[in-house]
Design an enzyme around this catalytic site. Structure first.
Site, mmCIF file in Angstrom:
data_model
loop_
_atom_site.group_PDB
_atom_site.id
_atom_site.type_symbol
_atom_site.label_atom_id
_atom_site.label_comp_id
_atom_site.label_asym_id
_atom_site.label_seq_id
_atom_site.Cartn_x
_atom_site.Cartn_y
_atom_site.Cartn_z
ATOM 1 N N ASP A 1 0.731 -1.160 0.315
ATOM 2 C CA ASP A 1 -0.229 0.330 -0.489
ATOM 3 C C ASP A 1 1.305 1.122 -0.216
ATOM 4 O OD1 ASP A 1 -1.831 -1.314 -0.122
ATOM 5 O OD2 ASP A 1 -2.838 -1.069 2.028
ATOM 6 N N ALA A 2 1.909 0.791 0.591
ATOM 7 C CA ALA A 2 2.780 2.409 0.677
ATOM 8 C C ALA A 2 3.199 2.953 -0.380
ATOM 9 C CB ALA A 2 4.204 2.205 2.085
ATOM 10 N N ASP B 1 0.428 4.654 -2.184
ATOM 11 C CA ASP B 1 0.448 5.950 -1.855
ATOM 12 C C ASP B 1 1.435 6.548 -2.318
ATOM 13 O OD1 ASP B 1 -1.549 5.233 -1.103
ATOM 14 O OD2 ASP B 1 -0.527 4.734 1.238
ATOM 15 N N LEU C 1 -35.217 -9.856 -17.617
ATOM 16 C CA LEU C 1 -34.647 -11.136 -17.862
ATOM 17 C C LEU C 1 -35.990 -11.767 -17.406
ATOM 18 C CD1 LEU C 1 -30.965 -12.463 -16.843
ATOM 19 C CD2 LEU C 1 -32.111 -12.743 -19.136
ATOM 20 N N GLU D 1 -23.950 -18.233 -16.757
ATOM 21 C CA GLU D 1 -23.474 -17.200 -15.891
ATOM 22 C C GLU D 1 -24.412 -17.244 -14.020
ATOM 23 O OE1 GLU D 1 -23.507 -13.180 -17.615
ATOM 24 O OE2 GLU D 1 -23.003 -14.693 -19.610
ATOM 25 N N LYS E 1 -26.740 -14.994 -11.223
ATOM 26 C CA LYS E 1 -26.964 -14.150 -11.746
ATOM 27 C C LYS E 1 -26.674 -12.796 -10.676
ATOM 28 C CE LYS E 1 -31.790 -12.219 -12.931
ATOM 29 N NZ LYS E 1 -32.163 -11.238 -11.814
ATOM 30 N N ASP F 1 -27.451 -9.885 -7.797
ATOM 31 C CA ASP F 1 -27.907 -9.384 -6.816
ATOM 32 C C ASP F 1 -27.954 -7.857 -6.259
ATOM 33 O OD1 ASP F 1 -30.522 -9.316 -6.108
ATOM 34 O OD2 ASP F 1 -30.603 -9.565 -4.286
ATOM 35 N N GLU G 1 -23.460 -5.594 -13.098
ATOM 36 C CA GLU G 1 -23.877 -5.140 -12.100
ATOM 37 C C GLU G 1 -23.283 -4.579 -11.341
ATOM 38 O OE1 GLU G 1 -27.682 -6.384 -12.519
ATOM 39 O OE2 GLU G 1 -28.089 -6.827 -10.196
ATOM 40 N N TYR H 1 -21.457 -8.628 -17.743
ATOM 41 C CA TYR H 1 -21.908 -9.754 -18.075
ATOM 42 C C TYR H 1 -22.543 -9.014 -19.568
ATOM 43 C CZ TYR H 1 -26.628 -7.045 -16.196
ATOM 44 O OH TYR H 1 -27.450 -6.648 -15.981
ATOM 45 N N LYS I 1 -34.686 -18.338 -11.197
ATOM 46 C CA LYS I 1 -34.635 -17.820 -9.898
ATOM 47 C C LYS I 1 -33.703 -18.584 -8.645
ATOM 48 C CE LYS I 1 -34.994 -13.762 -8.990
ATOM 49 N NZ LYS I 1 -35.890 -12.552 -10.029
ATOM 50 N N CYS J 1 -42.545 -7.375 33.738
ATOM 51 C CA CYS J 1 -41.672 -7.247 32.836
ATOM 52 C C CYS J 1 -39.896 -7.504 32.751
ATOM 53 C CB CYS J 1 -41.893 -5.648 32.564
ATOM 54 S SG CYS J 1 -40.343 -4.533 31.809
ATOM 55 N N CYS K 1 -37.968 -3.535 33.983
ATOM 56 C CA CYS K 1 -38.734 -2.384 34.768
ATOM 57 C C CYS K 1 -39.103 -3.551 36.175
ATOM 58 C CB CYS K 1 -39.416 -1.266 34.842
ATOM 59 S SG CYS K 1 -40.734 -1.937 34.588
ATOM 60 N N CYS L 1 -46.205 -3.613 29.189
ATOM 61 C CA CYS L 1 -45.980 -3.763 30.407
ATOM 62 C C CYS L 1 -46.263 -2.151 31.113
ATOM 63 C CB CYS L 1 -44.195 -3.279 30.662
ATOM 64 S SG CYS L 1 -43.723 -2.193 31.752
ATOM 65 N N CYS M 1 -40.687 2.755 32.127
ATOM 66 C CA CYS M 1 -39.951 1.474 32.662
ATOM 67 C C CYS M 1 -39.099 2.121 31.132
ATOM 68 C CB CYS M 1 -41.081 0.624 31.494
ATOM 69 S SG CYS M 1 -39.957 -1.397 30.791
HETATM 70 S S1 IVH Z 1 -28.127 -9.981 -18.878
HETATM 71 C C1 IVH Z 1 -29.813 -8.745 -22.542
HETATM 72 N N1 IVH Z 1 -26.131 -11.141 -17.272
HETATM 73 O O1 IVH Z 1 -30.921 -9.172 -13.817
HETATM 74 C C2 IVH Z 1 -30.347 -9.673 -21.087
HETATM 75 N N2 IVH Z 1 -28.338 -10.047 -16.006
HETATM 76 O O2 IVH Z 1 -33.353 -8.906 -14.915
HETATM 77 C C3 IVH Z 1 -29.784 -8.901 -19.873
HETATM 78 N N3 IVH Z 1 -28.410 -9.175 -13.945
HETATM 79 O O3 IVH Z 1 -30.980 -6.268 -15.008
HETATM 80 C C4 IVH Z 1 -29.481 -9.237 -18.779
HETATM 81 N N4 IVH Z 1 -26.531 -10.576 -13.158
HETATM 82 O O4 IVH Z 1 -29.169 -6.467 -13.822
HETATM 83 C C5 IVH Z 1 -27.543 -10.087 -17.168
HETATM 84 N N5 IVH Z 1 -24.765 -12.763 -15.167
HETATM 85 C C6 IVH Z 1 -26.186 -11.854 -16.095
HETATM 86 C C7 IVH Z 1 -27.060 -11.863 -15.034
HETATM 87 C C8 IVH Z 1 -27.641 -9.879 -14.548
HETATM 88 C C9 IVH Z 1 -27.739 -9.912 -12.584
HETATM 89 C C10 IVH Z 1 -29.770 -9.019 -14.239
HETATM 90 C C11 IVH Z 1 -29.732 -7.208 -14.949
HETATM 91 C C12 IVH Z 1 -30.717 -7.576 -15.329
HETATM 92 C C13 IVH Z 1 -31.941 -8.045 -14.171
HETATM 93 C C14 IVH Z 1 -32.597 -8.757 -15.480
#
Ligand code: IVH
Length: 673
Positions: free
Chosen positions: A34-35, A38, A84, A115, A117, A119, A177, A229, A318, A412, A415, A430, A435
């Site tokens: 790190d130093a 920096d 999606l 891939e 997905k 969140d 994302e 992605y 999902k 309680c 108290c 209570c 209290c």
């Molecule tokens: S592809 C052309 N790939 O999921 C399709 N989306 O429900 C566009 N997301 O708004 C999405 N991981 O924010 C894709 N590996 C992934 C993803 C992904 C998360 C999210 C993305 C999108 C939402 C769709």
């Protein structure tokens, strides 16, 4: 140093620093201490100070965040940001593959790339000649918000694609994302707990809140990451044949890309991939909510095309809400602001859907019975609506015989006063209004964001004030002196003075907030605002009859009774008096936000919104300067329709009033995702 030498050295330093950023933030393997890093930054900063005109937007010194902005401007996505379709079962996966092959008129298997997905929050980054020129949120898919300033502070996002990659096209949009890593999320919440700031419910909310910060310095101080992605718009000098090569190219210019990339060709292999990702879910550094299957061949993707919102060539399976087993160590009783005693489950901490769960409310005595749980049981837990921890029931086979039933205590726990169960009610209370637990909750409620919004007066300070006997009620807060505050732990003169300042500021929040904050039973934010509007001052409210109170829209007989009962109580009257003497305003302030971006508009909401309760939406538009109404009339300018919108819609149409659906509304108020 002369200009040309400086220019050359700056170029070198920028490249080196960005390379180190990449190694540190994307590859997780820094190559210099790190130093040393920096020192490079300092040298660059020194040169830029000397030659101010050599500072460019892609310089790592520009990642610190500038001054706060008043709001975000909008960005039109030239290629829409799609969502999606969702799959939940093995059958859904088989059907998706069948649909794809039917549309392509193919009997032989199609190759899919899997891939994770993530969140988080979708984002699009526009690079021209390798330089990042614009970053925007997804919004409603067509219109997003410009968050470029905030995105510059994210170290894992290259400002210049050439610092890591080669083959840089004229134009490319990289989509991905924005996420907060789980460990960073836990740390952020821990520090917010200490400072008394409200906690984020999950990493996604933390990421969204951070990216949509109006003060980029706050964004800069919080660790965000991007996982890429896909590509959006690109120039013709970037042609990639498969989704796999897209991810490889994106990784090659310095991005972290979606992990768990596999090629699969049959529904059986696709299903197996779901099992595998599900098993690996908790070992991922960030929150994930499923697996995405994308047709790998770009030419086939183009043939398949898209519907209004979703590509036909991709779909997401999902994750089911995670259910975990853990031990119910104890059931304690927590005393709320109004004295209600709530049984709370103390659990052996367990990670569920991305955050650690250690407590769960059990609501009341009857609920504990209904669940059939015993202290010492192994119980199944999940997060309701992926936020609030909830006990589903015991695992009876895990019982050893030492489990014991929960008995609501007679006294309680705080108290020692009597706990009384009120007839016809599930709640136990209570009876002692002084209290310390009730006092504590009343103070916390008074200071909370929706009430008097007193920064810095969180649990840590309130607990000490109650314990030290410095605050018995909310009026005592306004008698606090610097001297008293300095006696508290971890309280320096600076913090103490700030706190007093925040207390002072809170005096002018106005009647509606005071009404809500003092905690009249059944008077929530909406009722408080309507009452404040109707009565204008605390005095006229206190002398109002139940009957006149019910003339206020939304106030029923029972609430009206509660209000008059509240003002009949001697100690409540005294409290109000003391607050008034302390200078807390009990009048309706001049309309807030009168100059806001929605000034002059009148909103009506109908049906249910999925993103927020209606009251929240109303408050939101009011803070942006608009007025709200419950009924359609000529003065109404905008109707926002949630699901199950009814007759208001017809009436609004007849009057030619603008009608917005939820998506349009959210993007109007800058909350679109
Ligand atoms: S592809 C052309 N790939 O999921 C399709 N989306 O429900 C566009 N997301 O708004 C999405 N991981 O924010 C894709 N590996 C992934 C993803 C992904 C998360 C999210 C993305 C999108 C939402 C769709």
């Amino acid at each position: 140093m002369d200009r040309d030498t400086a220019r050359e050295r700056i170029r070198e330093l920028k490249a080196q620093i960005e390379r180190h950023n990449y190694e540190y933030y994307v590859l997780d393997s820094p190559r210099i201490p790190d130093a040393a890093f920096d020192a490079l930054m300092r040298e660059l900063k020194g040169l830029e100070d000397q030659f101010a005109d050599l500072v460019t937007s892609d310089s790592p010194t520009q990642r610190v965040g500038g001054t706060p902005v008043g709001g975000f401007t909008t960005v039109q996505h030239r290629l829409p940001m799609l969502s999606l379709s969702n799959m939940f079962s093995e059958e859904d996966v088989t059907l998706f593959d069948a649909r794809v092959r039917r549309a392509l008129a193919r009997d032989e298997p199609v190759e899919y790339l899997t891939e994770v997905k993530m969140d988080g929050l979708a984002i699009s980054l526009r690079y021209e000649k390798g330089l990042m020129v614009e970053a925007s949120t997804r919004g409603d898919g067509t219109t997003g918000e410009d968050v470029t300033t905030n995105v510059r502070t994210v170290r894992s996002i290259p400002m210049n694609l050439a610092s890591v990659g080669n083959r840089i096209p004229q134009l490319v949009e990289i989509r991905g994302e924005m996420v907060m890593f789980r460990r960073d999320f836990e740390l952020l919440n821990a520090s917010r707990a200490v400072s008394g700031d409200p906690l984020f419910a999950n990493p996604r909310n933390a990421a969204a809140g951070t990216l949509r910060q109006l003060d980029p310095r706050v964004t800069a101080s919080r660790p965000l990451h991007i996982v890429a992605y896909a590509l959006g718009e690109t120039s013709e000098d970037l042609i990639l044949p498969t989704q796999k090569s897209v991810l490889e190219w994106i990784a090659g210019v310095g991005f972290r890309v979606s992990p768990f990339v596999r090629l699969v060709r049959t529904p059986a292999a696709m299903w197996e991939a779901t099992r595998e990702i599900l098993a690996a879910r908790s070992s991922l550094p960030f929150a994930a909510d499923g697996i995405v299957f994308k047709v790998n061949d770009m030419a086939l993707q183009r043939v398949l095309g898209q519907t209004a919102k979703e590509p036909r060539w991709a779909s997401a399976w999902k994750f089911p809400p995670e259910e975990k087993e853990t031990r119910l160590e104890d059931i304690i009783v927590s005393i709320g602001r109004t004295g209600v005693a709530t049984p709370v489950a103390v659990l052996t901490p367990v990670e569920i859907d991305g955050s650690v769960v250690a407590r769960a409310t059990l609501h009341n005595e009857d609920e504990v019975k209904r669940l059939g749980i015993l202290i010492g049981d192994t119980v199944t837990v999940r997060k309701a609506g992926s936020v609030i921890p909830e006990i589903l029931g015991p695992v009876p086979s895990a019982r050893t015989g030492i489990e014991r039933p929960f008995i609501m205590p007679a006294a309680c726990p705080v108290c020692g006063s009597q706990l009384v169960r009120i007839e016809d009610e599930a709640a136990t209370r209570c009876v002692n209004a002084s209290c310390p637990a009730q006092v504590r909750q009343r103070l916390l409620h008074w200071c909370s964001k929706d009430a008097m919004d007193i920064q810095g007066l969180g649990e840590a300070v309130v607990d000490q004030l109650v314990a030290a006997g410095e605050a018995h009620d909310v009026a005592d807060l306004y008698q606090l002196t610097e001297e008293q505050l300095l006696r508290l732990e971890r309280m320096g003169p600076l913090v103490a003075r700030k706190l007093l300042l925040h207390l002072e500021e809170s005096k002018s929040r106005g009647l509606a907030r005071v009404l809500y904050a003092v905690g009249v039973p059944q008077v929530g934010q909406v009722a408080a605002r309507d009452l404040a509007h109707a009565f204008g001052s605390m005095q006229s409210m206190a002398s109002a009859t139940s009957e006149s109170l019910t003339h206020v829209y939304g106030i029923g007989d029972r609430t009206a009774e509660n209000i008059t009962a509240f003002f009949r109580e001697e100690h409540n009257r005294r409290l109000i008096e003391r607050l008034q003497t302390a200078g807390v305003s009990m009048e309706n302030p001049a309309a807030t936000g009168a100059h806001g971006p929605l000034a002059g508009r009148v909103f009506v909401f109908t049906g249910e919104l999925s993103a927020m309760p209606r009251s929240k939406a109303q408050e939101l538009v009011r803070t942006l300067g608009a007025e709200t109404s419950e009924t359609i009339s000529r003065k109404v300018t905008t109707l926002v329709t949630g699901s199950a919108a009814g007759s208001k819609m017809t009436k609004a149409r007849q009057l030619g009033i603008e009608i917005l659906d939820e998506q349009q509304f959210l993007s109007l108020v800058g909350q679109g995702t």
